[in-house]
Design a protein around this motif. Structure first.
Motif, PDB file in Angstrom:
ATOM      1  N   MET A 199       0.857  -1.192   0.000  1.00 47.47           N
ATOM      2  CA  MET A 199       0.000   0.000   0.000  1.00 47.47           C
ATOM      3  C   MET A 199       0.890   1.237   0.000  1.00 47.47           C
ATOM      4  O   MET A 199       1.718   1.429   0.874  1.00 47.47           O
ATOM      5  CB  MET A 199      -0.894  -0.012   1.247  1.00 47.47           C
ATOM      6  CG  MET A 199      -1.884  -1.172   1.281  1.00 47.47           C
ATOM      7  SD  MET A 199      -2.834  -1.217   2.830  1.00 47.47           S
ATOM      8  CE  MET A 199      -3.727   0.312   2.697  1.00 47.47           C
ATOM      9  N   LYS A 201       2.050   3.941   3.040  1.00 48.28           N
ATOM     10  CA  LYS A 201       1.973   3.298   4.352  1.00 48.28           C
ATOM     11  C   LYS A 201       3.376   2.940   4.856  1.00 48.28           C
ATOM     12  O   LYS A 201       4.291   2.662   4.069  1.00 48.28           O
ATOM     13  CB  LYS A 201       1.125   2.020   4.292  1.00 48.28           C
ATOM     14  CG  LYS A 201      -0.344   2.277   3.980  1.00 48.28           C
ATOM     15  CD  LYS A 201      -1.087   2.832   5.176  1.00 48.28           C
ATOM     16  CE  LYS A 201      -2.581   2.920   4.935  1.00 48.28           C
ATOM     17  NZ  LYS A 201      -3.329   3.408   6.098  1.00 48.28           N
ATOM     18  N   GLN A 239       6.077   0.535   6.380  1.00 50.62           N
ATOM     19  CA  GLN A 239       6.352  -0.902   6.462  1.00 50.62           C
ATOM     20  C   GLN A 239       6.968  -1.207   7.829  1.00 50.62           C
ATOM     21  O   GLN A 239       7.974  -0.635   8.214  1.00 50.62           O
ATOM     22  CB  GLN A 239       7.330  -1.321   5.362  1.00 50.62           C
ATOM     23  CG  GLN A 239       6.847  -0.998   3.956  1.00 50.62           C
ATOM     24  CD  GLN A 239       5.632  -1.828   3.579  1.00 50.62           C
ATOM     25  OE1 GLN A 239       5.643  -3.054   3.668  1.00 50.62           O
ATOM     26  NE2 GLN A 239       4.576  -1.145   3.160  1.00 50.62           N
ATOM     27  N   ASP A 243       1.253  -0.235   7.295  1.00 52.52           N
ATOM     28  CA  ASP A 243       0.806  -1.244   6.338  1.00 52.52           C
ATOM     29  C   ASP A 243       0.555  -2.540   7.098  1.00 52.52           C
ATOM     30  O   ASP A 243       1.489  -3.224   7.516  1.00 52.52           O
ATOM     31  CB  ASP A 243       1.877  -1.448   5.266  1.00 52.52           C
ATOM     32  CG  ASP A 243       1.493  -2.528   4.255  1.00 52.52           C
ATOM     33  OD1 ASP A 243       0.362  -3.067   4.348  1.00 52.52           O
ATOM     34  OD2 ASP A 243       2.321  -2.841   3.379  1.00 52.52           O
ATOM     35  N   GLN A 244      -0.709  -2.894   7.288  1.00 52.72           N
ATOM     36  CA  GLN A 244      -1.051  -4.054   8.111  1.00 52.72           C
ATOM     37  C   GLN A 244      -0.490  -5.358   7.552  1.00 52.72           C
ATOM     38  O   GLN A 244      -0.177  -6.279   8.306  1.00 52.72           O
ATOM     39  CB  GLN A 244      -2.578  -4.155   8.245  1.00 52.72           C
ATOM     40  CG  GLN A 244      -3.191  -2.973   8.982  1.00 52.72           C
ATOM     41  CD  GLN A 244      -4.707  -3.062   9.055  1.00 52.72           C
ATOM     42  OE1 GLN A 244      -5.287  -4.126   8.847  1.00 52.72           O
ATOM     43  NE2 GLN A 244      -5.357  -1.927   9.341  1.00 52.72           N
ATOM     44  N   GLN A 245      -0.366  -5.450   6.246  1.00 53.26           N
ATOM     45  CA  GLN A 245       0.157  -6.676   5.646  1.00 53.26           C
ATOM     46  C   GLN A 245       1.634  -6.907   5.984  1.00 53.26           C
ATOM     47  O   GLN A 245       2.115  -8.030   5.941  1.00 53.26           O
ATOM     48  CB  GLN A 245      -0.013  -6.635   4.115  1.00 53.26           C
ATOM     49  CG  GLN A 245      -1.461  -6.598   3.660  1.00 53.26           C
ATOM     50  CD  GLN A 245      -2.260  -7.776   4.214  1.00 53.26           C
ATOM     51  OE1 GLN A 245      -1.809  -8.916   4.180  1.00 53.26           O
ATOM     52  NE2 GLN A 245      -3.436  -7.474   4.757  1.00 53.26           N
ATOM     53  N   SER A 246       2.339  -5.839   6.315  1.00 56.31           N
ATOM     54  CA  SER A 246       3.776  -5.980   6.604  1.00 56.31           C
ATOM     55  C   SER A 246       4.033  -6.461   8.033  1.00 56.31           C
ATOM     56  O   SER A 246       5.133  -6.899   8.358  1.00 56.31           O
ATOM     57  CB  SER A 246       4.498  -4.647   6.393  1.00 56.31           C
ATOM     58  OG  SER A 246       4.105  -3.694   7.399  1.00 56.31           O
TER      59      SER A 246
END
Length: 889
Positions: free
Chosen positions: A1, A4, A6, A68-71
């Motif tokens: 994203m 965002k 990391q 970034d929530q995915q990180s």
């Protein structure tokens, strides 16, 4: 994203964060330097203003919405573990593969998130826990960092005055002060002048306060209302507690659209943390809070009353559950009689009283008394093996001290004293029957699964080489796959806690230890040597490292000083068979439990207090070699042998159990002592306990012998700096000094007691004779002022150990100086020519070559023939002239 931040690791705390939560986040940031710090927000004005003005800038906090929530792969929680209190990071809590770790000082709750690792200690502040790990890792702190950490500790402990403050909070604060913690800043932030609104609210709280007796416990409940939020409500409650000297206080404050509850307790009977948790909040047994939505003040008060009546326990006094009359035995009665009494009444333990009275003298346990009887000690008085100074209580004591004694300290029976005499007892059964009816009475800190747990995974990571840490993790994973539980145990764990290097790995498996060792060897590319009788194995790796693997076992001794008989057991019973509490430690290795410390017998306390304690009173009777190990550990670690252990050592020696040891086992332990860094200190302790004369009547340390041993210590310390080759076997020098003054027959008897083989005995005798002969020759050499080459020839017939002993025992400073010269220079002096050079000169191969080289070397030692040319010339002259080939001539 795009846009965002990391961040693989994020650190956060509970909502409505206080200074402890804020400081703990900063502390966690020092342990996880790559982490992003996520501040959850706070309603307290001081916290909010401090954070906005200082923390954002100084400590680089982030907003969760910017991450970034995915990180995110790792979430580190501080000052909480409850899902409901970290709603600001709710989107990632159920993320697959997310690793959650926590540092917390709150008790467990049903709302706790599942953790990969949780460090939970019942200290006064979470920040103190973080400081502990910062100190252990040697992480540097700046003044600002030390100050914010100190602020967290000071706030949550009431400036170190709350009863919840522990020694660890004090130690952490002291260390932070040494790092530059600014107390003026802390004082400014914690000294809060009450505003006019706060004064009005406090006045309302004081006026509305009512005292209620709930299940026999006095509880004060008060309330106040305001149309807008008033900061520092918790401070007002604390001031009210102090002003009115209240023991239990619940304060309800309606502000805007919700009711705030702040609770404080100074009574063990009222766990305010549990009550506030039921209302959606949380905290400790002594300090907690909740924020109640969608309820009026009246509804919140009614719900609070219902919880109080259901969760506050009425007091139970000792006199209500104690057993009368007590069955006792006097201290002068034989153990056999005590066993017979306990068998007759079905008792597991009973009080021991002074002869002719009911005054408490000690406590005797049935299992220990029966073992003593089995070892032929039935005629010994009970006083020899009883537990001295057992904990006791008065009849009007409440139940909590009894629980601490039985559940916390492991004492099987609690004597009840009236007017200084035993009037009744509370048995473990009495207590269990009561707690079965009311289990909520058990303080969480006394539950076995809570009491002994501490996670030292971080310490393992910091102290161990990476390859050894990897072996531990692989062993745990393998055990998990095989359906076993694996532990690292004993001295390895002890030395981790003492911050000493010890990479000798001992593993214990609850399961088939030999099968586990075979599988581990296959996994690590090693081989196995198994001992089926003892259910143990050694895994030998390709690099030579050895890993001892044992099946969790219970040992019993068929007779005093015997080798143990082995039965399968659990880790707790395996640890109970060990010699001392400090060695009765285990670390879980299975995944999910990795690093969790099992301490059933108070080892951490004894390490802290630097004391050597045995696990039971027959320890030295069953295995007298433990006496020598106690002395060895005492001197190695600078500990002290505990008073009870010292008494039991003297008892075992007086009863002759030490003399029953086989020579091989005795010599093995003596050897370990003589290989310690300070053998003389150990030998002095052995002499104090009468152990040396138990080995041989002439081994006692008189003044001349002590003087000689002190010289041996000095000489050996000196030689270590020389790095002599081959390495010196120092134990031989000590043994020579110990038998100094013995004739050959007496020395041979000492050798037999230590199980010397005939060859070893003969070699030792020859060495002593050689030393005597050499000593005479050196005296003659010194008298006639002989050449250095002659001294070298005299000393070269002795091994290094003999030369060092000769140096230690010789009082002639000139001779000592020349022996030192021999060891530092002459012994290693070489010449630059070889036998081939002599052959090239025309000397026929044979004994003459060595004789000529010896004479050339003697000349070199005496200061002649320093260079190769001079050595060749001298060799040629010797070969032509037919010089006598005796060395040094």
């Amino acid at each position: 994203m795009t846009g965002k931040i990391q961040a693989e690791t994020i650190v956060t705390a509970h909502n409505n964060a206080d200074f402890d939560a804020l400081a703990a986040m900063v502390g966690a940031g020092k342990l996880y330097p790559e982490a992003a710090l996520i501040f959850p927000g706070s309603q307290e004005k001081n916290i909010r203003s401090f954070f906005l003005q200082s923390a954002t800038y100084l400590f680089n906090f982030k907003a969760f919405k910017d991450i970034d929530q995915q990180s995110v792969k790792r979430l580190v929680l501080v000052d909480t573990r409850q899902r409901s209190r970290v709603a600001h990071v709710a989107p990632i809590l159920d993320k697959p593969g997310l690793i959650i770790e926590a540092f917390d000082h709150h008790p467990d709750s049903e709302d706790d998130l599942p953790m990969e690792r949780a460090v939970v200690l019942p200290w006064g502040s979470t920040t103190a826990i973080l400081v502990k790990y910062i100190r252990e890792r040697g992480v540097p702190l700046g003044v600002e960092e030390a100050t914010i950490l100190g602020l967290g500790i000071y706030e949550d402990t009431g400036s170190l005055t709350f009863n919840s403050t522990t020694q660890y909070d004090l130690e952490a604060a002291a260390w932070l002060r040494g790092q530059g913690m600014d107390l003026n800043v802390i004082a400014d932030l914690l000294t809060r002048e009450l505003s006019a609104e706060q004064v009005t609210l406090l006045s309302e709280l004081l006026e509305s306060a009512q005292t209620h007796k709930i299940n026999g416990i006095e509880v004060v409940i008060t309330q106040a209302s305001t149309e807008h939020y008033v900061g520092d409500f918790a401070l007002l409650v604390h001031k009210m507690m102090d002003m009115q000297n209240i023991r239990v206080l619940f304060a309800l404050g309606r502000m805007k659209d919700r009711v705030h509850l702040v609770a404080r307790s100074r009574s063990a009977d009222v766990d305010v943390g549990r009550i506030c948790t039921s209302l959606g909040g949380g905290g400790h047994p002594y300090a907690a809070s909740a924020s109640i939505k969608d309820k009026t003040l009246t509804q919140a008060r009614e719900e609070l009353f219902a919880l109080l009546y259901s969760q506050i326990n009425p007091q139970i006094l000792v006199r209500q559950i104690a057993s009368r009359p007590p069955v006792t035995v006097t201290e002068d009665r034989p153990i056999a009689e005590a066993v017979e009494i306990m068998n007759r009444y079905g008792l597991k333990a009973m009080p021991v009283t002074r002869t002719g009275s009911m005054v408490l003298a000690g406590l005797i346990e049935g299992g220990l008394a029966a073992k003593a009887l089995g070892h032929g000690l039935g005629k010994m008085p009970v006083s020899e093996y009883m537990q001295r100074e057992p904990a006791s209580v008065a009849p009007d004591t409440d139940l909590y001290p009894v629980m601490e004694i039985v559940l916390g300290q492991g004492q099987r029976l609690v004597p009840v004293l009236e007017n200084g005499e035993v009037a009744a007892v509370v048995t473990r059964t009495d207590l269990i029957n009561t707690l079965i009816q009311e289990p909520a009475r058990i303080p969480e800190s006394l539950l076995p699964e809570r009491k002994h747990e501490r996670n030292i995974a971080t310490l393992l990571r910091d102290r161990l080489p990476e390859n050894l840490l990897a072996i531990l993790r692989q062993a745990g994973e393998l055990a998990q796959a095989m359906g076993f539980c694996a532990y690292a145990v004993g001295g390895f764990v002890r030395d981790i806690l003492l911050h000493q290097d010890n990479f000798d790995l001992d593993l214990v498996v609850e399961g088939d230890g030999i099968a586990f060792a075979d599988a581990l060897a296959g996994k690590l590319g090693g081989r196995v040597k198994a001992h089926h009788k003892f259910k143990t194995a050694v895994v030998i790796l390709q690099n030579g490292r050895k890993i001892d693997v044992a099946t969790a076992r219970l040992e019993y001794y068929e007779y005093p000083a015997a080798l143990p008989t082995v039965e399968l057991s659990s880790i707790k019973m395996d640890l109970y068979r060990r010699d001392f509490t400090i060695n009765a430690l285990a670390v879980h290795l299975n995944p999910g439990e990795f690093g969790r410390l099992a301490d059933f017998f108070g080892a951490q306390r004894d390490i802290k207090e630097r004391v050597i304690r045995v696990l039971h009173s027959l320890s030295f009777v069953e295995d007298p070699t433990r006496i020598l190990r106690a002395i060895r550990f005492e001197q190695r670690f600078g500990f002290r042998i505990g008073q009870t252990a010292e008494r039991l050592i003297k008892n075992a020696v007086e009863l002759g159990f030490f003399r029953k040891l086989s020579g091989a086992r005795l010599f093995r332990e003596i050897l370990l002592i003589l290989e310690e860094a300070s053998p003389l200190a150990c030998l002095r302790r052995m002499s104090q306990f009468g152990l040396l004369i138990a080995i041989h009547p002439l081994l006692d340390l008189d003044s001349p012998k002590i003087a000689l041993l002190e010289e041996v210590e000095t000489v050996l310390n000196w030689q270590r700096l020389l790095y002599l080759a081959p390495p010196v076997e120092e134990w031989r020098v000590w043994l020579l000094a110990l038998v100094a003054g013995f004739d050959d027959e007496q020395a041979a008897l000492a050798g037999k007691r230590l199980h010397f083989t005939k060859r070893a005995e003969r070699e030792f005798t020859v060495l002593r004779q050689a030393i005597r002969g050499t000593a005479n020759k050196i005296t003659t050499w010194e008298y006639r002022k002989g050449r250095l080459s002659e001294l070298s020839a005299i000393l070269e017939i002795l091994p290094l150990e003999g030369v060092l002993y000769l140096m230690a025992r010789n009082k002639n400073e000139n001779i000592r100086k020349h022996i030192s010269l021999y060891l530092t220079k002459l012994r290693g002096l070489k010449i630059e020519i070889t036998g081939q050079d002599l052959v090239n000169l025309g000397v026929a191969p044979g004994p003459a070559l060595g004789a000529i080289l010896s004479q050339v070397r003697a000349a070199r030692i005496d200061g002649a023939a320093d260079c190769r040319a001079d050595q060749l010339a001298l060799a040629e002259k010797i070969a032509r002239g037919g010089f006598d080939v005796g060395p040094g001539e």
